[in-house]
Design a protein around this motif. Structure first.
Motif, PDB file in Angstrom:
ATOM      1  N   LEU A 459       0.829  -1.210   0.000  1.00  0.00           N
ATOM      2  CA  LEU A 459       0.000   0.000   0.000  1.00  0.00           C
ATOM      3  C   LEU A 459       0.859   1.253   0.000  1.00  0.00           C
ATOM      4  CD1 LEU A 459      -2.791  -1.090   2.525  1.00  0.00           C
ATOM      5  CD2 LEU A 459      -3.038  -0.758   0.051  1.00  0.00           C
ATOM      6  N   ALA A 460       1.930   1.253   0.783  1.00  0.00           N
ATOM      7  CA  ALA A 460       2.831   2.411   0.817  1.00  0.00           C
ATOM      8  C   ALA A 460       3.479   2.623  -0.541  1.00  0.00           C
ATOM      9  CB  ALA A 460       3.898   2.195   1.889  1.00  0.00           C
ATOM     10  N   ALA A 461       3.905   1.540  -1.169  1.00  0.00           N
ATOM     11  CA  ALA A 461       4.510   1.655  -2.498  1.00  0.00           C
ATOM     12  C   ALA A 461       3.499   2.170  -3.507  1.00  0.00           C
ATOM     13  CB  ALA A 461       5.051   0.294  -2.934  1.00  0.00           C
ATOM     14  N   GLY A 462       2.244   1.695  -3.425  1.00  0.00           N
ATOM     15  CA  GLY A 462       1.202   2.161  -4.340  1.00  0.00           C
ATOM     16  C   GLY A 462       0.937   3.640  -4.195  1.00  0.00           C
ATOM     17  N   VAL A 463       0.876   4.120  -2.954  1.00  0.00           N
ATOM     18  CA  VAL A 463       0.666   5.555  -2.708  1.00  0.00           C
ATOM     19  C   VAL A 463       1.825   6.364  -3.284  1.00  0.00           C
ATOM     20  CG1 VAL A 463       0.534   7.323  -0.913  1.00  0.00           C
ATOM     21  CG2 VAL A 463      -0.782   5.197  -0.692  1.00  0.00           C
ATOM     22  N   CYS A 464       3.039   5.866  -3.105  1.00  0.00           N
ATOM     23  CA  CYS A 464       4.223   6.561  -3.609  1.00  0.00           C
ATOM     24  C   CYS A 464       4.197   6.664  -5.131  1.00  0.00           C
ATOM     25  CB  CYS A 464       5.473   5.821  -3.146  1.00  0.00           C
ATOM     26  SG  CYS A 464       7.024   6.553  -3.693  1.00  0.00           S
ATOM     27  N   VAL A 465       3.894   5.563  -5.793  1.00  0.00           N
ATOM     28  CA  VAL A 465       3.834   5.557  -7.261  1.00  0.00           C
ATOM     29  C   VAL A 465       2.718   6.474  -7.757  1.00  0.00           C
ATOM     30  CG1 VAL A 465       3.290   4.121  -9.280  1.00  0.00           C
ATOM     31  CG2 VAL A 465       4.890   3.292  -7.553  1.00  0.00           C
ATOM     32  N   ALA A 466       1.543   6.424  -7.107  1.00  0.00           N
ATOM     33  CA  ALA A 466       0.425   7.279  -7.522  1.00  0.00           C
ATOM     34  C   ALA A 466       0.786   8.760  -7.375  1.00  0.00           C
ATOM     35  CB  ALA A 466      -0.820   6.948  -6.703  1.00  0.00           C
ATOM     36  N   ALA A 467       1.513   9.103  -6.288  1.00  0.00           N
ATOM     37  CA  ALA A 467       1.910  10.498  -6.083  1.00  0.00           C
ATOM     38  C   ALA A 467       2.883  10.958  -7.164  1.00  0.00           C
ATOM     39  CB  ALA A 467       2.532  10.658  -4.694  1.00  0.00           C
ATOM     40  N   VAL A 468       3.865  10.121  -7.484  1.00  0.00           N
ATOM     41  CA  VAL A 468       4.813  10.481  -8.549  1.00  0.00           C
ATOM     42  C   VAL A 468       4.104  10.588  -9.887  1.00  0.00           C
ATOM     43  CG1 VAL A 468       6.849   9.707  -9.826  1.00  0.00           C
ATOM     44  CG2 VAL A 468       6.775   9.468  -7.336  1.00  0.00           C
ATOM     45  N   TRP A 469       3.155   9.701 -10.144  1.00  0.00           N
ATOM     46  CA  TRP A 469       2.402   9.758 -11.402  1.00  0.00           C
ATOM     47  C   TRP A 469       1.625  11.071 -11.508  1.00  0.00           C
ATOM     48  CZ3 TRP A 469      -2.794  10.161 -12.678  1.00  0.00           C
ATOM     49  CH2 TRP A 469      -3.133   9.863 -14.000  1.00  0.00           C
ATOM     50  N   CYS A 470       0.970  11.469 -10.424  1.00  0.00           N
ATOM     51  CA  CYS A 470       0.216  12.733 -10.426  1.00  0.00           C
ATOM     52  C   CYS A 470       1.134  13.919 -10.707  1.00  0.00           C
ATOM     53  CB  CYS A 470      -0.508  12.921  -9.098  1.00  0.00           C
ATOM     54  SG  CYS A 470      -1.892  11.795  -8.841  1.00  0.00           S
ATOM     55  N   MET A 471       2.282  13.945 -10.063  1.00  0.00           N
ATOM     56  CA  MET A 471       3.234  15.024 -10.313  1.00  0.00           C
ATOM     57  C   MET A 471       3.728  14.978 -11.753  1.00  0.00           C
ATOM     58  SD  MET A 471       3.417  16.843  -7.633  1.00  0.00           S
ATOM     59  CE  MET A 471       4.907  17.782  -8.023  1.00  0.00           C
ATOM     60  N   ASN A 472       3.976  13.779 -12.239  1.00  0.00           N
ATOM     61  CA  ASN A 472       4.441  13.589 -13.617  1.00  0.00           C
ATOM     62  C   ASN A 472       3.433  14.175 -14.611  1.00  0.00           C
ATOM     63  OD1 ASN A 472       5.996  10.658 -15.226  1.00  0.00           O
ATOM     64  ND2 ASN A 472       5.884  12.782 -15.866  1.00  0.00           N
ATOM     65  N   VAL A 473       2.159  13.909 -14.364  1.00  0.00           N
ATOM     66  CA  VAL A 473       1.101  14.406 -15.253  1.00  0.00           C
ATOM     67  C   VAL A 473       0.921  15.910 -15.111  1.00  0.00           C
ATOM     68  CG1 VAL A 473      -1.392  14.323 -15.713  1.00  0.00           C
ATOM     69  CG2 VAL A 473      -0.117  12.199 -15.370  1.00  0.00           C
ATOM     70  N   LEU A 474       0.896  16.400 -13.878  1.00  0.00           N
ATOM     71  CA  LEU A 474       0.639  17.824 -13.649  1.00  0.00           C
ATOM     72  C   LEU A 474       1.762  18.717 -14.169  1.00  0.00           C
ATOM     73  CD1 LEU A 474      -0.863  17.668 -10.037  1.00  0.00           C
ATOM     74  CD2 LEU A 474      -2.087  18.162 -12.165  1.00  0.00           C
ATOM     75  N   LEU A 475       2.997  18.244 -14.094  1.00  0.00           N
ATOM     76  CA  LEU A 475       4.127  19.072 -14.510  1.00  0.00           C
ATOM     77  C   LEU A 475       4.391  19.035 -16.009  1.00  0.00           C
ATOM     78  CD1 LEU A 475       6.658  18.315 -11.615  1.00  0.00           C
ATOM     79  CD2 LEU A 475       5.223  20.347 -11.940  1.00  0.00           C
ATOM     80  N   ASN A 476       3.712  18.142 -16.720  1.00  0.00           N
ATOM     81  CA  ASN A 476       3.859  18.090 -18.183  1.00  0.00           C
ATOM     82  C   ASN A 476       2.566  18.629 -18.807  1.00  0.00           C
ATOM     83  OD1 ASN A 476       3.470  16.545 -20.936  1.00  0.00           O
ATOM     84  ND2 ASN A 476       5.662  16.499 -20.504  1.00  0.00           N
ATOM     85  N   ARG A 477       2.651  19.805 -19.428  1.00  0.00           N
ATOM     86  CA  ARG A 477       1.447  20.468 -19.929  1.00  0.00           C
ATOM     87  C   ARG A 477       0.698  19.626 -20.953  1.00  0.00           C
ATOM     88  NH1 ARG A 477       0.111  23.429 -24.253  1.00  0.00           N
ATOM     89  NH2 ARG A 477       2.232  23.316 -25.061  1.00  0.00           N
ATOM     90  N   GLU A 478       1.439  19.048 -21.887  1.00  0.00           N
ATOM     91  CA  GLU A 478       0.800  18.270 -22.945  1.00  0.00           C
ATOM     92  C   GLU A 478       0.077  17.054 -22.376  1.00  0.00           C
ATOM     93  OE1 GLU A 478       2.029  16.287 -27.269  1.00  0.00           O
ATOM     94  OE2 GLU A 478       3.572  16.867 -25.830  1.00  0.00           O
ATOM     95  N   LEU A 479       0.741  16.365 -21.464  1.00  0.00           N
ATOM     96  CA  LEU A 479       0.139  15.181 -20.873  1.00  0.00           C
ATOM     97  C   LEU A 479      -1.026  15.559 -19.972  1.00  0.00           C
ATOM     98  CD1 LEU A 479       0.353  12.126 -20.655  1.00  0.00           C
ATOM     99  CD2 LEU A 479       1.958  12.425 -18.768  1.00  0.00           C
ATOM    100  N   ARG A 480      -0.870  16.645 -19.223  1.00  0.00           N
ATOM    101  CA  ARG A 480      -1.941  17.098 -18.336  1.00  0.00           C
ATOM    102  C   ARG A 480      -3.211  17.419 -19.128  1.00  0.00           C
ATOM    103  NH1 ARG A 480       0.496  21.223 -16.524  1.00  0.00           N
ATOM    104  NH2 ARG A 480      -0.509  22.835 -17.786  1.00  0.00           N
TER     105      ARG A 480
END
Length: 522
Positions: A459-480
């Motif tokens: 569960l901790a690993a899943g939360v960590c990956v989901a958080a990085v994914w959200c940042m990854n999407v939000l910081l890339n304008r095209e992907l966002r």
């Protein structure tokens, strides 16, 4: 059009939910035992051959031809239905007879590594299910014929009715100590549904012009089926490849053990549900418009669609990989489904999760090619995936055991997706999407390698990956923007479908109408 698509999707979703309940009940009562494995093997032995003529051949060949003839020549439309109906019922009768006479030889081929008691149990289930083959084939053609008449009820209740029959069969088989009743649940369900379909079609008056049809000569009636047979002879290659993968998978699983035969389908329920929830809504909303776009615009729109699809698939696949153990435990881990069953099923789920992106993209890209009329290219991509899966599987099973069954599917899906992307002209966009998602991918690898096993750690690993994914999407304008756009496609669904139907009035059926499970299991 929209109402039909919603009806089919709602029916499919209800059927999937009942299917999950059915699988949970089967897991609780039988786990990954010999009975559960024999049930899986019997489903493959019966449904894999039947699905050759009930998947793409009907949805991609019969349905559009029937809908077109219904507008242009009603008598020939009815003649086509009658010819195909008779042909499928005859196939069902021949198949049932062949299964009764040669079922044991076929099961021995499917399960070369298992003992005689398992083979005998499987044969009894094969015979029980084979008796239902004519009803199964009739119900499928009746569903597509009704859809050509803008009636989606028969197809939409198929999965739910099937699951109800199988649940009754499971309960009866366990209560009475007669495992073969699991298979009879399939036959009784389709016999009853076929009778209901006959009554509905007659009550609705879809055959009211039978007297006109009977005035056609036998030659004219058969000639109405020629365009269907021509299309079906091409489209049959897609289920032929997919069913080859399923049959060889059962052979490899039988070499691993009885528990692997049962576990692989429990794992597939989880991965297929993920594909259903992601691919089908997106397909219903986006793919119909591809048929009417210019080539340059088609590639641009498809490339734009692959980015959010890839992003969502990476998130879904990574969470499924990290949480496979807790998820299998939650869904199936009770009753006869003990720790060993959870362990082997989880290992297969992890193998399948690696290729969720490939499976999702293969589905959407293949359907996009179909929408453009590029059936040969679509078949080629499916063929590449099948060949890679079949060739790689023995080596992966030798190395990883049961987990290799899932890994082989994932590797084949990746190659299939890359082939489809190359043929559709969007492979560069796909590779750029992977590059953009590299921070998330790196986090997934780190989490899987560094974090110890255990529910809390997962569960901790899943939360960590989901958080990085959200940042990854939000910081890339095209992907966002792409991810936000795909969440809004439902609002544009009606408009895009009306535009598509306005240009293609001769085939008033929803995209993917009546598309059913093509796996050799239920």
């Amino acid at each position: 059009m929209l109402r039909g698509a919603i009806s089919l999707f709602a029916g499919g979703l209800m059927g999937k939910l009942l299917g999950v309940f059915r699988e949970g009940l089967l897991a609780y009562l039988y786990g990954t035992s010999e009975v559960a494995a024999a049930n899986r093997m019997a489903q493959t032995a019966v449904l894999s051959p039947l699905n050759l003529v009930t998947t793409d051949a009907l949805s991609g060949a019969f349905l559009p031809h029937e809908a077109r003839l219904r507008k242009d020549d009603h008598a020939r439309a009815l003649a086509l239905y009658r010819v195909v109906r008779v042909g499928l019922i005859c196939i069902g009768l021949v198949f049932a007879s062949g299964s009764i006479l040669l079922g044991q030889q076929f099961v021995i081929i499917l399960a070369p590594g298992l003992d005689a008691s398992f083979v005998d149990l499987t044969v009894s289930m094969v015979v029980a299910m084979a008796v239902g083959a004519p009803f199964y084939l009739y119900y499928n053609i009746a569903g597509y014929f009704a859809m050509a008449n803008a009636d989606y009820r028969i197809s939409s209740v198929r999965a739910s009715g099937q699951s109800v029959g199988l649940v009754i069969g499971i309960v009866a088989g366990y209560s009475l100590g007669r495992p073969s009743l699991l298979a009879w649940g399939f036959t009784v369900a389709y016999a009853l549904m076929a009778a209901w379909a006959v009554a509905r079609i007659r009550r609705r008056g879809y055959l009211s012009s039978d007297d006109v049809t009977e005035s056609l000569s036998t030659r004219d009636a058969l000639s109405s089926a020629k365009p269907f047979l021509k299309s079906a002879s091409v489209l049959i290659w897609m289920p032929l490849f997919s069913q080859s993968v399923i049959i060889t998978e059962k052979i490899e699983a039988s070499d691993v053990g009885v528990d692997a035969v049962a576990a692989v389908d429990y794992a597939r329920i989880i991965s297929d549900t993920a594909i259903l929830l992601l691919a089908v809504p997106i397909g219903l909303a986006s793919l119909p418009a591809f048929a009417v776009l210019a080539e340059a615009e088609f590639r641009a729109r498809l490339a734009a669609l692959t980015r959010p699809l890839l992003a969502l698939a990476v998130l879904c696949g990574s969470l499924l990989y990290l949480l496979s153990g807790p998820l299998v435990q939650l869904l199936f881990g009770r009753g006869e489904f003990g720790e060993s069953s959870v362990a082997i099923t989880s290992s297969i789920v992890r193998g399948l999760s690696v290729g969720i992106g490939g499976l999702l993209l293969s589905y959407v890209l293949t359907k996009a090619l179909n929408a453009r009329g590029a059936n040969i290219q679509a078949i080629l991509s499916v063929g590449v995936a099948a060949v890679v899966t079949i060739v790689a599987r023995p080596f992966l099973v030798d190395t990883y055991g049961a987990a290799g069954l899932g890994k082989a599917v994932s590797i084949g899906a990746v190659f299939g997706a890359l082939t489809a992307a190359l043929l559709a002209g969007v492979v560069l966009a796909l590779l750029r999407g992977l590059l953009v998602l590299s921070p998330t991918l790196a986090t997934i690898f780190a989490a899987s390698a560094l974090i110890p096993n255990g529910t809390s750690s997962a569960l901790a690993a899943g939360v960590c990956v989901a958080a990085v994914w959200c940042m990854n999407v939000l910081l890339n304008r095209e992907l966002r923007e792409a991810v936000i756009a795909i969440t809004r496609t439902g609002k544009r669904r009606h408009a895009s479908k009306q535009q598509y139907m306005g240009r293609h009035r001769k085939s008033e059926v929803p995209a993917h109408a009546g598309e059913q499970n093509s796996r050799g299991s239920l």
